[in-house]
Design a protein around this motif. Structure first.
Motif, mmCIF file in Angstrom:
data_model
loop_
_atom_site.group_PDB
_atom_site.id
_atom_site.type_symbol
_atom_site.label_atom_id
_atom_site.label_comp_id
_atom_site.label_asym_id
_atom_site.label_seq_id
_atom_site.Cartn_x
_atom_site.Cartn_y
_atom_site.Cartn_z
ATOM 1 N N THR A 184 0.815 -1.228 0.000
ATOM 2 C CA THR A 184 0.000 0.000 0.000
ATOM 3 C C THR A 184 0.843 1.271 0.000
ATOM 4 N N PRO A 186 2.686 4.169 -1.582
ATOM 5 C CA PRO A 186 2.601 4.728 -2.945
ATOM 6 C C PRO A 186 3.913 4.654 -3.718
ATOM 7 N N ASP A 187 5.039 4.842 -3.035
ATOM 8 C CA ASP A 187 6.321 4.836 -3.732
ATOM 9 C C ASP A 187 6.676 3.470 -4.304
ATOM 10 N N GLN A 189 4.314 1.348 -5.505
ATOM 11 C CA GLN A 189 3.278 0.943 -6.442
ATOM 12 C C GLN A 189 3.643 1.378 -7.859
ATOM 13 N N VAL A 190 3.038 0.723 -8.827
ATOM 14 C CA VAL A 190 3.253 1.063 -10.236
ATOM 15 C C VAL A 190 1.920 1.505 -10.833
ATOM 16 N N VAL A 191 2.007 2.193 -11.968
ATOM 17 C CA VAL A 191 0.811 2.709 -12.648
ATOM 18 C C VAL A 191 0.550 1.865 -13.885
ATOM 19 N N ASP A 192 -0.693 1.386 -14.038
ATOM 20 C CA ASP A 192 -1.028 0.556 -15.196
ATOM 21 C C ASP A 192 -1.373 1.430 -16.399
ATOM 22 N N ASN A 196 -4.190 3.745 -13.231
ATOM 23 C CA ASN A 196 -4.519 3.329 -11.860
ATOM 24 C C ASN A 196 -3.296 2.740 -11.175
ATOM 25 N N ARG A 197 -3.174 3.053 -9.903
ATOM 26 C CA ARG A 197 -2.066 2.508 -9.125
ATOM 27 C C ARG A 197 -2.355 1.068 -8.751
ATOM 28 N N GLU A 199 -0.257 -2.826 -7.149
ATOM 29 C CA GLU A 199 0.894 -3.346 -6.429
ATOM 30 C C GLU A 199 2.040 -3.675 -7.375
ATOM 31 N N HIS A 200 3.245 -3.588 -6.844
ATOM 32 C CA HIS A 200 4.435 -3.910 -7.623
ATOM 33 C C HIS A 200 4.400 -5.392 -8.026
#
Length: 470
Positions: A184, A186-187, A189-192, A196-197, A199-200
């Motif tokens: 959870t 943010p740093d 996480q990746v963007v699809d 949308n954010r 999980e890595h």
């Protein structure tokens, strides 16, 4: 015979009885002594250990302290156990003297029932260990394999590899919980493609591996379970299902849900299911006796917890109503209504005090001071019984575990020394009740020691005054 006087010597303590007193309860052993002299020595020695015809004195090698309590039935019509006497030994003494257990007072029956429950628990633990050690050659290979898998996964103490598996399961639970929290950030996480954010991918792979382990573990335990219905309805196994199921449901919705509903609805459903992953932290209770003890203590403390909630509910209602009334005179009051004041009363009585709502008048501050003082008292009152329940249950479990190990050590010791000659038949009687196996009679024999558990055998074993309860 009613005026006849008899002398009874129990463990060196002499007592004189009269026939009219004893014949109030003709079925007891002492009442039978009144008329036994006419039956000859065979009748006399069937009732006592020794007899002196010169003194007309009957000798019994029994516990004199218990006997002093039991004879109260002839004078008062009820019996009380002295403090320090083992309830099970006292019950055996009452059975020897042929005095009905109904004469035992209710307060003493409570101690007897508690002791019987402890012995039943010890006998159950010993029997479980014996079942694990036993090998029935008549069972099929599949049944033996099921037992091996069940011990391997459910009983870490059975072998070193089983302990390794238990540690691995514990580490997988911790890893999965940590990954859920770290995912959870943010740093990380990746963007699809849609912005949308998510999980890595690395964390997602670790999560998949953990779920794979949990799934394999649950399926193997279900297959090897001796009672599958009981296994499926067990609380901890339901928790295991709740920890696994969200992953597969969200995976199904992600790949197939978009065809059946809007993409936004699918994402909301997946997000809601991901929250259910917090249930896996409760899986730790299966590997932690401390958490199990805490759960049991809370179950036994429902009354105290109910009193705590009742105290807080009354205090919240009273102080929120007073706070609302006293703060109405202030033009910048934060108390808009009594229901809104409930929140202030809760955080004040529990001494949290976020500061989002606070009194501004003198009377309001005085009411707040009284409310948190009352809150501290209300919370502190039920804490002691809850702690006592926890300590009592924890100590009881340790005592029962030690007693079960001690009984097994005595069995093995007597088996090695070859002193328990009648043990084979007793274990064979036990095996005929559904726990049979030639392993029992050949390796471990029942101990006829002071700590012998009568629940493992139907045969009565009475202790003498020289024996004590350990």
């Amino acid at each position: 015979s009613e005026e006849m006087e008899i002398v009874v010597n129990v463990g060196g303590v002499r007592q004189v009885f009269y026939g009219d007193n004893l014949n109030q309860y003709p079925e007891t052993r002492l009442a039978e002594l009144v008329n036994c002299l006419s039956g000859g020595y065979d009748t006399i020695f069937s009732l006592c250990d020794d007899y002196d015809p010169g003194k007309r004195e009957f000798y019994f090698d029994r516990d004199p302290d218990a006997f002093k309590c039991i004879i109260d039935v002839y004078y008062f019509g009820e019996i009380h156990m002295k403090k320090g006497i083992c309830p099970i030994c006292f019950k055996n003494e009452m059975e020897f003297w042929k005095v009905d257990l109904n004469f035992l007072d209710d307060c003493c029956k409570t101690h007897l029932s508690e002791k019987k429950e402890e012995l039943e628990e010890i006998a159950r633990r010993v029997q479980l260990i014996l079942d694990d050690l036993g090998v029935d050659a008549s069972e099929s290979r599949w049944k033996r394999c099921q037992k091996c898998i069940w011990k391997f996964l459910e009983k870490p103490e059975s072998s070193y590899p089983a302990r390794v598996i238990a540690v691995l399961s514990f580490l997988f639970i911790l890893t999965s919980s940590v990954v859920m929290c770290v995912g959870t950030i943010p740093d990380l996480q990746v963007v699809d493609a849609e912005g949308n954010r998510m999980e890595h991918p690395t964390l997602d792979s670790i999560e998949t591996a953990c779920i794979g382990w949990f799934t394999m573990e649950y399926v193997l335990r279900l297959i090897s379970s001796p009672n599958k219905l009981h296994f499926a309805l067990s609380f901890m196994n339901i928790v295991d299902v709740l920890a696994i199921l969200p992953f597969y449901v969200s995976l199904t919705l992600t790949h197939l849900g978009a065809k059946l509903m809007e993409l936004s609805n699918v994402q909301q459903a997946v997000q809601a299911l991901r929250i259910m992953r917090i249930a896996r932290i409760f899986k730790l209770a299966r590997h932690s006796s401390g958490l199990q003890t805490l759960t049991y203590a809370l179950k036994r403390s429902f009354k105290e917890l109910g009193l705590l909630l009742m105290y807080l509910a009354v205090g919240i209602f009273v102080f929120s109503a007073l706070g609302y009334t006293m703060e109405q005179s202030h033009p910048e009051t934060l108390f808009k209504s009594i229901p809104q004041s409930f929140w202030w009363a809760i955080i004040t009585m529990t001494t949290v005090g976020y500061g989002d709502i606070y009194p501004k008048t003198t009377l309001g501050k005085l009411n707040a001071a009284i409310s948190f003082l009352c809150g501290v008292i209300a919370i502190a009152l039920p804490i002691h019984p809850i702690i006592n329940n926890f300590v009592r249950y924890y100590n009881k479990q340790r005592v029962l575990e030690t007693a079960a190990k001690h009984e097994l050590e005595l069995m093995e010791l007597n088996s090695a020394e070859g002193k328990a000659t009648g043990s084979r038949s007793e274990l064979e009687d036990l095996s005929r009740e559904g726990k049979e196996g030639p392993f029992y009679s050949s390796r471990i024999k029942v101990s006829h020691s002071d700590t012998f558990i009568h629940l493992l055998s139907e045969e009565k074993h009475y202790r003498t005054r020289l024996q004590s309860c350990k």
